[in-house]
Write a protein that holds these residues in place. Sequence first.
Motif, short mmCIF file in Angstrom:
data_model
loop_
_atom_site.label_atom_id
_atom_site.label_comp_id
_atom_site.label_asym_id
_atom_site.label_seq_id
_atom_site.Cartn_x
_atom_site.Cartn_y
_atom_site.Cartn_z
N ASP A 172 -2.84 -5.63 3.93
CA ASP A 172 -3.47 -5.22 2.67
C ASP A 172 -4.52 -4.15 2.91
OD1 ASP A 172 -1.88 -6.94 1.24
OD2 ASP A 172 -3.40 -8.52 1.04
N GLY B 101 2.92 -2.22 2.31
CA GLY B 101 3.69 -3.23 1.60
C GLY B 101 5.15 -2.84 1.53
N GLU C 123 6.92 0.92 1.18
CA GLU C 123 6.14 2.04 1.71
C GLU C 123 6.92 2.71 2.84
OE1 GLU C 123 3.56 3.18 0.38
OE2 GLU C 123 2.71 1.53 -0.79
N ARG D 137 -4.60 -2.00 5.15
CA ARG D 137 -3.97 -0.73 5.54
C ARG D 137 -2.96 -0.26 4.51
NH1 ARG D 137 -1.04 -1.42 10.24
NH2 ARG D 137 -1.13 -3.69 10.13
N CYS D 138 -2.90 -0.98 3.36
CA CYS D 138 -2.07 -0.56 2.22
C CYS D 138 -0.58 -0.49 2.57
CB CYS D 138 -2.52 0.78 1.66
SG CYS D 138 -4.25 0.82 1.17
N THR E 135 4.92 8.07 2.39
CA THR E 135 3.89 7.62 1.44
C THR E 135 2.57 7.32 2.14
OG1 THR E 135 4.57 5.28 1.60
CG2 THR E 135 5.63 6.62 -0.10
N LEU E 136 2.61 7.02 3.43
CA LEU E 136 1.40 6.74 4.21
C LEU E 136 1.44 7.56 5.49
CD1 LEU E 136 1.29 2.83 3.91
CD2 LEU E 136 -0.17 4.45 2.70
#
Length: 279
Positions: free
Chosen positions: A199, A204, A207, A201-202, A256-257
């Motif tokens: 969470d 999920g 991604e 590090r975003c 996305t990341l």
Amino acid sequence: AVLAQRVREDPDVQAIVSDDRSITYAGLDDESRTLASRLVAAGIGKGDRVGLLMPNGIDWAVTALAIMRIGAVLVPLSTLLRPPELLAQLRTASLTDLIAARSFRGRSYLDDLESIASGVSGLQHDRPRVTALPSLRHLWLDDDLPTTTVPAGVITAMEERVRPADDLAILFTSGSRGAPKGVIHTHGGAVRATAAGLDARCIGRGERLYIPMPFFWVGGFGGGLLSVLVAGASLLTEAVPEPARTLRFLEREGVTLFRGWPDQAARIATDAAFATADP
């Protein structure tokens, strides 16, 4: 168990994308299971310490998962190590088996190994062990792995014997303040620690995470490979990042990341194509 969950929930999702190749979670499961069968037939079992000396890519991930799913202990080795440093880590980890790339960035790892342990190349052909590495039983190059397999039921039985308290991997520290230390990570500890940080590090499901950090470091192994496995995300990685190529890669694959290095991001931002790249 983590990989089995991904196959149940996300079989057709891309697990890893590397340069011009990709593999789904179903494919990652199938290929690693097949390779695990070949490794077991060659004598690898639970608790054996298997070194992996290869650059980032799908083959690295498949080989690592093949090792870990049967309860053997993965020992990622830096492709940057010079021969004396490599010898020290092979000894410290008491490797029983080693899988290495034939060459990378102009270096022949077989030549490097021979320079520190004369006769080690003979371990490709079950010749007697070498004095410099007494625990090492086998050496395989990544393009010449064993081909004989065992029945599928054998792999299933071995997987069922793996427990959270069993050793998963030994990762060496960078050694910036002294000699590198081999840190032991258990299956339960590594998976729970990875899950606890998702969470923040975003990361999920769905991604598309770009990490160029080598898989032989925690940043690439835990922050990249284990993270996408636990989260159900996709991992984008490169063996040799280069600004213009990386930019095209990120654009094409819909990242996305971005979790690259700050200096890498700066170099990408100064590339002529950056201003018109699709964000």
